[in-house]
Structures are given as structure tokens and as C-alpha cells.
Design a protein around this motif. Structure first.
Motif, PDB file in Angstrom:
ATOM      1  N   MET A 163      18.030 -19.582 -34.209  1.00 39.19           N
ATOM      2  CA  MET A 163      18.476 -19.726 -35.150  1.00 39.19           C
ATOM      3  C   MET A 163      19.512 -21.405 -34.486  1.00 39.19           C
ATOM      4  O   MET A 163      18.543 -22.326 -35.406  1.00 39.19           O
ATOM      5  N   PHE A 164      20.306 -21.855 -34.529  1.00 32.35           N
ATOM      6  CA  PHE A 164      21.032 -22.662 -33.487  1.00 32.35           C
ATOM      7  C   PHE A 164      19.966 -23.499 -32.211  1.00 32.35           C
ATOM      8  O   PHE A 164      19.660 -24.199 -32.724  1.00 32.35           O
ATOM      9  N   SER A 165      18.899 -22.736 -31.796  1.00 37.28           N
ATOM     10  CA  SER A 165      18.148 -22.974 -30.638  1.00 37.28           C
ATOM     11  C   SER A 165      17.223 -23.646 -31.631  1.00 37.28           C
ATOM     12  O   SER A 165      16.470 -25.057 -31.450  1.00 37.28           O
ATOM     13  N   GLY A 166      16.862 -23.530 -32.173  1.00 34.00           N
ATOM     14  CA  GLY A 166      15.210 -23.795 -33.457  1.00 34.00           C
ATOM     15  C   GLY A 166      16.150 -24.721 -33.837  1.00 34.00           C
ATOM     16  O   GLY A 166      15.199 -25.886 -33.958  1.00 34.00           O
ATOM     17  N   VAL A 167      17.154 -24.940 -34.187  1.00 29.74           N
ATOM     18  CA  VAL A 167      17.290 -26.230 -35.094  1.00 29.74           C
ATOM     19  C   VAL A 167      17.067 -26.870 -34.112  1.00 29.74           C
ATOM     20  O   VAL A 167      17.364 -28.374 -34.165  1.00 29.74           O
ATOM     21  N   MET A 168      18.550 -26.902 -32.758  1.00 30.26           N
ATOM     22  CA  MET A 168      18.676 -28.713 -31.993  1.00 30.26           C
ATOM     23  C   MET A 168      17.024 -28.530 -31.016  1.00 30.26           C
ATOM     24  O   MET A 168      17.380 -29.597 -30.428  1.00 30.26           O
ATOM     25  N   ARG A 169      15.937 -27.736 -31.201  1.00 34.29           N
ATOM     26  CA  ARG A 169      15.210 -28.080 -30.386  1.00 34.29           C
ATOM     27  C   ARG A 169      13.550 -29.201 -31.699  1.00 34.29           C
ATOM     28  O   ARG A 169      14.034 -30.333 -31.170  1.00 34.29           O
ATOM     29  N   LEU A 170      14.664 -28.760 -32.742  1.00 32.61           N
ATOM     30  CA  LEU A 170      13.815 -30.256 -33.695  1.00 32.61           C
ATOM     31  C   LEU A 170      14.509 -31.446 -33.500  1.00 32.61           C
ATOM     32  O   LEU A 170      14.084 -32.688 -33.752  1.00 32.61           O
ATOM     33  N   GLU A 171      16.200 -31.036 -33.182  1.00 30.54           N
ATOM     34  CA  GLU A 171      16.976 -32.425 -33.671  1.00 30.54           C
ATOM     35  C   GLU A 171      16.916 -33.360 -32.313  1.00 30.54           C
ATOM     36  O   GLU A 171      17.552 -34.518 -32.197  1.00 30.54           O
ATOM     37  N   LEU A 172      16.767 -32.527 -31.142  1.00 32.71           N
ATOM     38  CA  LEU A 172      16.772 -33.299 -29.906  1.00 32.71           C
ATOM     39  C   LEU A 172      15.412 -33.953 -29.197  1.00 32.71           C
ATOM     40  O   LEU A 172      15.198 -34.345 -28.648  1.00 32.71           O
ATOM     41  N   LYS A 173      14.604 -33.964 -30.065  1.00 33.01           N
ATOM     42  CA  LYS A 173      13.101 -34.528 -29.858  1.00 33.01           C
ATOM     43  C   LYS A 173      13.271 -35.172 -29.426  1.00 33.01           C
ATOM     44  O   LYS A 173      12.087 -35.576 -28.777  1.00 33.01           O
ATOM     45  N   LYS A 174      13.915 -36.121 -30.418  1.00 33.85           N
ATOM     46  CA  LYS A 174      13.911 -37.763 -30.626  1.00 33.85           C
ATOM     47  C   LYS A 174      14.355 -38.531 -29.566  1.00 33.85           C
ATOM     48  O   LYS A 174      14.212 -39.094 -28.566  1.00 33.85           O
ATOM     49  N   TRP A 175      15.498 -37.365 -28.764  1.00 32.13           N
ATOM     50  CA  TRP A 175      16.037 -37.729 -27.512  1.00 32.13           C
ATOM     51  C   TRP A 175      15.077 -37.293 -25.877  1.00 32.13           C
ATOM     52  O   TRP A 175      15.240 -37.908 -24.793  1.00 32.13           O
ATOM     53  N   GLY A 176      14.361 -37.100 -26.641  1.00 29.09           N
ATOM     54  CA  GLY A 176      13.057 -36.469 -25.513  1.00 29.09           C
ATOM     55  C   GLY A 176      13.687 -35.400 -24.808  1.00 29.09           C
ATOM     56  O   GLY A 176      13.501 -34.503 -23.643  1.00 29.09           O
ATOM     57  N   ILE A 177      14.303 -33.908 -25.018  1.00 28.88           N
ATOM     58  CA  ILE A 177      15.210 -33.255 -24.744  1.00 28.88           C
ATOM     59  C   ILE A 177      14.118 -31.437 -25.233  1.00 28.88           C
ATOM     60  O   ILE A 177      14.675 -31.765 -26.214  1.00 28.88           O
ATOM     61  N   LYS A 178      14.046 -31.111 -24.561  1.00 32.75           N
ATOM     62  CA  LYS A 178      13.314 -29.532 -24.643  1.00 32.75           C
ATOM     63  C   LYS A 178      13.968 -28.770 -24.656  1.00 32.75           C
ATOM     64  O   LYS A 178      15.440 -28.385 -24.199  1.00 32.75           O
ATOM     65  N   VAL A 179      14.006 -27.788 -25.743  1.00 33.46           N
ATOM     66  CA  VAL A 179      15.103 -26.532 -25.851  1.00 33.46           C
ATOM     67  C   VAL A 179      13.909 -25.723 -26.413  1.00 33.46           C
ATOM     68  O   VAL A 179      13.339 -25.109 -26.965  1.00 33.46           O
ATOM     69  N   ALA A 180      14.231 -24.264 -25.047  1.00 32.04           N
ATOM     70  CA  ALA A 180      13.431 -22.900 -24.697  1.00 32.04           C
ATOM     71  C   ALA A 180      13.953 -21.733 -25.366  1.00 32.04           C
ATOM     72  O   ALA A 180      15.825 -21.987 -25.201  1.00 32.04           O
ATOM     73  N   LEU A 181      13.914 -20.716 -26.053  1.00 31.45           N
ATOM     74  CA  LEU A 181      14.404 -19.650 -26.164  1.00 31.45           C
ATOM     75  C   LEU A 181      13.805 -18.503 -25.808  1.00 31.45           C
ATOM     76  O   LEU A 181      12.829 -17.761 -25.270  1.00 31.45           O
ATOM     77  N   VAL A 182      14.636 -17.691 -25.465  1.00 24.54           N
ATOM     78  CA  VAL A 182      14.100 -16.434 -24.381  1.00 24.54           C
ATOM     79  C   VAL A 182      14.552 -15.274 -25.274  1.00 24.54           C
ATOM     80  O   VAL A 182      16.154 -14.774 -26.025  1.00 24.54           O
ATOM     81  N   HIS A 183      13.634 -14.195 -25.781  1.00 23.75           N
ATOM     82  CA  HIS A 183      14.243 -13.119 -26.473  1.00 23.75           C
ATOM     83  C   HIS A 183      13.709 -12.303 -25.220  1.00 23.75           C
ATOM     84  O   HIS A 183      12.839 -11.025 -24.844  1.00 23.75           O
ATOM     85  N   PRO A 184      14.605 -11.672 -23.875  1.00 21.35           N
ATOM     86  CA  PRO A 184      14.338 -10.865 -23.290  1.00 21.35           C
ATOM     87  C   PRO A 184      14.380  -8.931 -23.524  1.00 21.35           C
ATOM     88  O   PRO A 184      14.876  -9.268 -24.795  1.00 21.35           O
TER      89      PRO A 184
END
Length: 383
Positions: free
Chosen positions: A247-268
């Protein structure tokens, strides 16, 4: 509708060959190891078949309209999946002492990345092996992710090293399994340990290195687990901590988009690593659980139930696949793709399980999970 004609089929075939050739050229030029030529050819073949259907079964207007739309979507997707060159990009990997983090550090070093590896024990065998086997581009740092002072120190040292090139990616990989067993049986300190490492540690690292990634407009790759995406028996502490990271990854993906930072989550899915521990560790964990149980709970469950369930899980861990290549392919795509996916599911049937849990009734998932996952004997009070 009109019958299929070869004249009608030649036009979409020709256009598809041009698009497929363009996409293949882009993938080759980008030095991608994650997109194969067969995948591109398959994509082109599907587009060709769609074009043949449009021109043979629809009117000229609708045939051209739908086929042109498919071509535009295909070209846009191909462009978005273009891979960036390695060019010595700097990445930080946590949990490099052993397992996935250790192997991933070597893999990225071989590809030409500048690799910073955080380890729990800088003097340990895992850290020493990295120093000996990797190139001079790889640096190993003492960084216990539950120790804010060590994280801050490593951040300062890396910031000094990358002041001209920038830090491109942070891979939050460090994690622990903790003790496994029925949620009622696990001591509270196990829940806290899992949260400290798997969640709070990753959050601490993310916050510390965000200023560097803002400058590079890079990306975070958070390695969670299938256990963080769907409920799994006996993994209450581990699953809860990984679900928090998800859930933290999903929230950060939305919040960091304005900075041009990508967030990817891996479920091995399940891979055989040191996180499963040794038989001696499992014996100790079983002993710790027994010592912390109240007499009435121990009487209800019984020692045989606890011993049987934990050892069946240990045997299951020992049979997990040892080939990390599907996982590394996804992580590399997350690092270098211009538009990485928000979620990667690496491993056998991993995405299928997520779909089953997400789109089917809970009763269906529960039934299949009870049938497929290891079935344990009943607690003593239920026999």
C-alpha cells in the motif's frame, strides 16, 4: 460482410511489418534484455490478424478506422516500453548479504550499472563475496535498515559519490520472514520485527534517498511478496508487513508522479533463498512459540499440530525454484523502462493467483486455497 480477399489482407500485413520492424528496431537499439524478438513478432502477428479481419469483414470506413486505431495504440505502447541505456546508472540495493539482493547486485554489476549495496554485516561472508566477485563499480556499505543513523551515513556517502551522475534507482529488497505459524500462536515481537524490517525499514530508506531521486527523476523498486497481495495461511506477521509495503508503494507512486519519480512494486512468487532459514532456525522458532504460549492455548492446539504445520512449510520452502531470472527480468524492466509497470508479478502462477483473489468471489478463492495450499492436521481440541 464480404469474404476474405488476399488483396485486402496485404495492406494490413504490409503496415504491420513496418510497425513490427520499427518496434523491433527500437527494442534492439535500447539494448533491452526484457523484451524478446518472438514477443515482438507475436505482437505484430496479432495486429496483422486484426487488420485482416477489419478489412475483410467490415466496411472500408470502419475497417480503416479500427485498424488505424489499433496501429496508433500499438505504436504508442511500443514507444512507452522503450528501454533506456545502462550507461553506468547508479542503483542502491538493500539486503545484499544473501539471497535475491546478493544475486541481483552481481547481475546488475555485470550489466554495467554502478551498484551500491547495503548489507546487514559488512564483515560477513556475503559482503566479502560481493567485494571479491564484483567490479570496482560496486560498493558495499554497512546499512541495517532498522538503524536510522546507518541509513543517514550511507545516504551522505552515496550523495558524495553521485554528485555528478545522480542516483537513478533505489531497490528496497531487504526483508525477513520471521516466525511462521497460525496468527494466534505468533508472539507479538515477531509482528514487530517483521514490521520494523519489511515496512518501517523500507519507509526509512525511501525518505532518506528521495532527495537524490528527485534530482535524477529516477525510480523506486519495492520488492514485496505474493503474501502481501493475498492472504496465505501461517504468514500473518510476514503478510501484514508486506501488505503495508504494498500500500505504501501505491501511495508513493501517486504522490511522487509530480516529481517525475516512478515507483514500481514487485510481487515475487516463492523463490528459494536464505529467508526461509535452516532446519536449526525452525527448531528454535518452534521452541520460542511453545515457550510464549499460554497453557490453555497450548492445550487447544497441541504440540503435534505446531510441529507438523511448521515442518511441512519448511519442506515446501526447500522445493521452491532457485532460478531468479524471471524476477531479475522484471526488476531490470522497472529500472530501465521509460514507463515501467506499476506492478510486476514474477514467478509461476503469481499473476493468476492475484487475478483469482481480485476478481473472483472470496468463497472461490478460499476453496481453491484450502485445496492447493498445504493442509495441516486439525488442532488437538478439534480432533
Amino acid at each position: 460482410m464480404t469474404l476474405f480477399s488476399w488483396e485486402a489482407g496485404l495492406l494490413p500485413l504490409g503496415v504491420t511489418m513496418v510497425l513490427g520492424g520499427t518496434a523491433l528496431y527500437k527494442f534492439k537499439k535500447s539494448q533491452s534484455r526484457t523484451v524478446s524478438s518472438p514477443a515482438v513478432l507475436c505482437h505484430s502477428a496479432l495486429l496483422c490478424l486484426w487488420g485482416a479481419y477489419c478489412f475483410s469483414s467490415l466496411s472500408v470506413f470502419w475497417g480503416w478506422t479500427l485498424f488505424s486505431l489499433a496501429c496508433c495504440i500499438s505504436l504508442a505502447y511500443s514507444t512507452s516500453q522503450e528501454m533506456l541505456p545502462v550507461d553506468g546508472r547508479a542503483v542502491l540495493i538493500t539486503g545484499g548479504d544473501s539471497g535475491i539482493g546478493h544475486a541481483l547486485s552481481k547481475y546488475l554489476d555485470e550489466l554495467g550499472f554502478t551498484v551500491f549495496v547495503g548489507v546487514l554485516n559488512e564483515k560477513g561472508s556475503g559482503a566479502e563475496a560481493l567485494k571479491k566477485s564484483c567490479s570496482k563499480r560496486t560498493s558495499v556499505f554497512q546499512m541495517d535498515i532498522t538503524n536510522p543513523a546507518q541509513i543517514k551515513e550511507v545516504q551522505a556517502r552515496i550523495a558524495e559519490k553521485v554528485q555528478h551522475t545522480g542516483l537513478w534507482a533505489v531497490i528496497n529488497n531487504a526483508g525477513i520472514l520471521g516466525t511462521i505459524g497460525d496468527g494466534e500462536l505468533l508472539p507479538m515481537n515477531i509482528y514487530r520485527q517483521c514490521m520494523d524490517v519489511n515496512f518501517f525499514g523500507a519507509v526509512e530508506v525511501t525518505k532518506a534517498f528521495l532527495p537524490l531521486l528527485r534530482k535524477s527523476r529516477g525510480r523506486f523498486i519495492n520488492v514485496s511478496s505474493m503474501a502481501g497481495a493475498l492472504p496465505m495461511k501461517h504468514f500473518a506477521a510476514y503478510s501484514s508487513s508486506k501488505a503495508a509495503l504494498t500500500m505504501f508503494s501505491g501511495v508513493m507512486r501517486l504522490e511522487l508522479k509530480k516529481w517525475g519519480i516512478k515507483v514500481a512494486l514487485v510481487h515475487p512468487a516463492g523463490f528459494k533463498t536464505n529467508i526461509g532459514g535452516t532446519s536449526e532456525m525452525w527448531v528454535k522458532q518452534e521452541k520460542d512459540i511453545l515457550e510464549n504460549l499460554s497453557p490453555d492455548v497450548l492445550e487447544d492446539y497441541g504440540r503435534d499440530y505446531l510441529r507438523s504445520s511448521t515442518w511441512r512449510l519448511y519442506q515446501n520452502f526447500s522445493k521452491s525454484p532457485t532460478d531468479f531470472s524471471p524476477l531479475f527480468t522484471d526488476i531490470l524492466h522497472g529500472i530501465l523502462c521509460k514507463n515501467p509497470s506499476a506492478l510486476y508479478t514474477a514467478g509461476v502462477f503469481s499473476y493468476l493467483w492475484i487475478c483469482l483473489f481480485s476478481y473472483f468471489p472470496v468463497s472461490v478463492f478460499d476453496y481453491i486455497a484450502h485445496k492447493i495450499f498445504l493442509s495441516n492436521p486439525l488442532p488437538k481440541a478439534l480432533t
